[in-house]
Design a protein around this motif. Structure first.
Motif, PDB file in Angstrom:
ATOM      1  N   ARG A  88      -0.537   5.937   2.343  1.00  0.00           N
ATOM      2  CA  ARG A  88      -1.760   6.733   2.553  1.00  0.00           C
ATOM      3  C   ARG A  88      -2.889   5.876   3.105  1.00  0.00           C
ATOM      4  NH1 ARG A  88      -2.927   8.942  -2.961  1.00  0.00           N
ATOM      5  NH2 ARG A  88      -4.867   9.571  -1.988  1.00  0.00           N
ATOM      6  N   ILE A  89      -3.065   4.677   2.545  1.00  0.00           N
ATOM      7  CA  ILE A  89      -4.124   3.790   3.024  1.00  0.00           C
ATOM      8  C   ILE A  89      -3.799   3.296   4.435  1.00  0.00           C
ATOM      9  CG2 ILE A  89      -5.229   1.548   2.652  1.00  0.00           C
ATOM     10  CD1 ILE A  89      -5.191   2.121  -0.322  1.00  0.00           C
ATOM     11  N   LYS A  90      -2.534   2.981   4.704  1.00  0.00           N
ATOM     12  CA  LYS A  90      -2.143   2.525   6.036  1.00  0.00           C
ATOM     13  C   LYS A  90      -2.421   3.604   7.087  1.00  0.00           C
ATOM     14  CE  LYS A  90       1.814   0.368   6.564  1.00  0.00           C
ATOM     15  NZ  LYS A  90       3.256   0.096   6.777  1.00  0.00           N
ATOM     16  N   ARG A  91      -2.119   4.852   6.748  1.00  0.00           N
ATOM     17  CA  ARG A  91      -2.386   5.955   7.682  1.00  0.00           C
ATOM     18  C   ARG A  91      -3.892   6.143   7.861  1.00  0.00           C
ATOM     19  NH1 ARG A  91      -0.543  11.988   6.443  1.00  0.00           N
ATOM     20  NH2 ARG A  91      -1.247  11.178   4.458  1.00  0.00           N
ATOM     21  N   SER A  92      -4.654   6.005   6.788  1.00  0.00           N
ATOM     22  CA  SER A  92      -6.106   6.132   6.865  1.00  0.00           C
ATOM     23  C   SER A  92      -6.705   5.049   7.758  1.00  0.00           C
ATOM     24  CB  SER A  92      -6.713   6.057   5.461  1.00  0.00           C
ATOM     25  OG  SER A  92      -8.104   6.032   5.517  1.00  0.00           O
ATOM     26  N   VAL A  93      -6.223   3.824   7.626  1.00  0.00           N
ATOM     27  CA  VAL A  93      -6.712   2.712   8.449  1.00  0.00           C
ATOM     28  C   VAL A  93      -6.377   2.951   9.918  1.00  0.00           C
ATOM     29  CG1 VAL A  93      -6.299   0.268   8.971  1.00  0.00           C
ATOM     30  CG2 VAL A  93      -6.727   0.984   6.618  1.00  0.00           C
ATOM     31  N   ALA A  94      -5.175   3.412  10.184  1.00  0.00           N
ATOM     32  CA  ALA A  94      -4.756   3.644  11.571  1.00  0.00           C
ATOM     33  C   ALA A  94      -5.559   4.764  12.230  1.00  0.00           C
ATOM     34  CB  ALA A  94      -3.266   3.982  11.606  1.00  0.00           C
ATOM     35  N   ASN A  95      -5.969   5.767  11.460  1.00  0.00           N
ATOM     36  CA  ASN A  95      -6.694   6.908  12.025  1.00  0.00           C
ATOM     37  C   ASN A  95      -8.191   6.660  12.187  1.00  0.00           C
ATOM     38  OD1 ASN A  95      -4.390   8.457  12.258  1.00  0.00           O
ATOM     39  ND2 ASN A  95      -4.633   9.388  10.235  1.00  0.00           N
ATOM     40  N   ARG A  96      -8.707   5.597  11.623  1.00  0.00           N
ATOM     41  CA  ARG A  96     -10.148   5.327  11.704  1.00  0.00           C
ATOM     42  C   ARG A  96     -10.481   4.552  12.979  1.00  0.00           C
ATOM     43  NH1 ARG A  96     -12.396   4.139   5.672  1.00  0.00           N
ATOM     44  NH2 ARG A  96     -11.003   5.541   4.607  1.00  0.00           N
ATOM     45  N   ASN A  97     -11.681   4.806  13.504  1.00  0.00           N
ATOM     46  CA  ASN A  97     -12.153   4.087  14.684  1.00  0.00           C
ATOM     47  C   ASN A  97     -12.684   2.704  14.328  1.00  0.00           C
ATOM     48  OD1 ASN A  97     -11.526   6.207  16.393  1.00  0.00           O
ATOM     49  ND2 ASN A  97     -13.526   7.156  16.136  1.00  0.00           N
ATOM     50  N   ALA A  98     -13.121   2.529  13.103  1.00  0.00           N
ATOM     51  CA  ALA A  98     -13.687   1.252  12.674  1.00  0.00           C
ATOM     52  C   ALA A  98     -12.593   0.190  12.605  1.00  0.00           C
ATOM     53  CB  ALA A  98     -14.336   1.410  11.304  1.00  0.00           C
ATOM     54  N   ASP A  99     -12.996  -1.055  12.856  1.00  0.00           N
ATOM     55  CA  ASP A  99     -12.058  -2.169  12.775  1.00  0.00           C
ATOM     56  C   ASP A  99     -12.212  -2.956  11.482  1.00  0.00           C
ATOM     57  OD1 ASP A  99     -10.825  -1.765  15.281  1.00  0.00           O
ATOM     58  OD2 ASP A  99     -12.546  -2.672  16.280  1.00  0.00           O
ATOM     59  N   VAL A 100     -13.310  -2.719  10.747  1.00  0.00           N
ATOM     60  CA  VAL A 100     -13.541  -3.416   9.485  1.00  0.00           C
ATOM     61  C   VAL A 100     -13.697  -2.394   8.363  1.00  0.00           C
ATOM     62  CG1 VAL A 100     -14.557  -5.465  10.499  1.00  0.00           C
ATOM     63  CG2 VAL A 100     -16.016  -3.564   9.914  1.00  0.00           C
ATOM     64  N   PHE A 101     -13.307  -2.822   7.168  1.00  0.00           N
ATOM     65  CA  PHE A 101     -13.343  -1.932   6.008  1.00  0.00           C
ATOM     66  C   PHE A 101     -13.825  -2.718   4.800  1.00  0.00           C
ATOM     67  CE2 PHE A 101      -9.764  -0.917   8.745  1.00  0.00           C
ATOM     68  CZ  PHE A 101     -10.086   0.364   9.121  1.00  0.00           C
ATOM     69  N   VAL A 102     -14.533  -2.026   3.926  1.00  0.00           N
ATOM     70  CA  VAL A 102     -14.902  -2.599   2.636  1.00  0.00           C
ATOM     71  C   VAL A 102     -14.118  -1.843   1.566  1.00  0.00           C
ATOM     72  CG1 VAL A 102     -17.177  -3.429   3.331  1.00  0.00           C
ATOM     73  CG2 VAL A 102     -16.944  -1.121   2.478  1.00  0.00           C
ATOM     74  N   ARG A 103     -14.006  -2.446   0.427  1.00  0.00           N
ATOM     75  CA  ARG A 103     -13.207  -1.858  -0.650  1.00  0.00           C
ATOM     76  C   ARG A 103     -13.677  -0.448  -1.004  1.00  0.00           C
ATOM     77  NH1 ARG A 103      -9.916  -3.772  -4.369  1.00  0.00           N
ATOM     78  NH2 ARG A 103     -10.246  -5.911  -3.767  1.00  0.00           N
ATOM     79  N   ALA A 104     -14.974  -0.186  -0.905  1.00  0.00           N
ATOM     80  CA  ALA A 104     -15.521   1.129  -1.250  1.00  0.00           C
ATOM     81  C   ALA A 104     -14.981   2.234  -0.338  1.00  0.00           C
ATOM     82  CB  ALA A 104     -17.040   1.099  -1.189  1.00  0.00           C
ATOM     83  N   ASP A 105     -14.527   1.882   0.860  1.00  0.00           N
ATOM     84  CA  ASP A 105     -13.959   2.881   1.767  1.00  0.00           C
ATOM     85  C   ASP A 105     -12.685   3.506   1.201  1.00  0.00           C
ATOM     86  OD1 ASP A 105     -15.972   2.335   3.565  1.00  0.00           O
ATOM     87  OD2 ASP A 105     -14.745   0.982   4.804  1.00  0.00           O
ATOM     88  N   PHE A 106     -12.001   2.796   0.323  1.00  0.00           N
ATOM     89  CA  PHE A 106     -10.728   3.266  -0.219  1.00  0.00           C
ATOM     90  C   PHE A 106     -10.839   3.787  -1.649  1.00  0.00           C
ATOM     91  CE2 PHE A 106      -9.814  -0.256   2.757  1.00  0.00           C
ATOM     92  CZ  PHE A 106      -9.266   0.506   3.775  1.00  0.00           C
TER      93      PHE A 106
END
Length: 133
Positions: free
Chosen positions: A6-24
């Motif tokens: 689920r997280i891998k799919r969420s990362v792939a679908n986002r336009n952003a290249d950086v993420f913070v823990r709060a995003d998940f």
């Protein structure tokens, strides 16, 4: 579907290249999210830039190891903006761009105004320095 997928799919679908823990946070408990992010790091889908900061990854053509999809010079200001910090060009970069200096700025330095930043951001031994004005 497990949390890693689920997280891998969420990362792939986002336009952003950086993420913070709060995003998940919506995906589950902090411990579950930590385990899933660690699994994604081992798979090479994410790389860690700092405490609770991750970036999309790709394989290096030279070493085959995971590296960020964009250089750290581009990702660092994105991370700081996501964390609520006003970011600008450093003094040396401004002088170089204005033609006042022929010295090309070395290293990664960003201006953060009067804010005090303690967070270390970097990858593979290359760290971001903060310039206070």
């Amino acid at each position: 579907m497990n949390m890693v997928d689920r997280i891998k799919r969420s990362v792939a679908n986002r336009n952003a290249d950086v993420f913070v823990r709060a995003d998940f946070k919506p995906f589950g408990s902090p411990a579950q999210v930590s385990r899933a992010l660690a699994d994604l790091q081992r798979e090479g889908a994410l790389v860690k830039l700092g405490l609770g900061v991750y970036a999309k990854a790709k394989r290096s053509v030279l070493s085959g190891k995971p590296i960020p999809v964009k250089p750290l010079e581009v990702l660092a200001p994105e991370v700081l903006k996501k964390l609520g910090v006003e970011v600008g060009a450093s003094r040396q970069t401004r002088e170089y761009n204005a033609g006042g200096s022929t010295q090309v700025p070395a290293g990664i330095v960003v201006s953060v105004g009067k804010q005090r930043i303690q967070r270390k951001l970097g990858f593979n031994g290359k760290l971001v320095d903060y310039e206070r004005t």
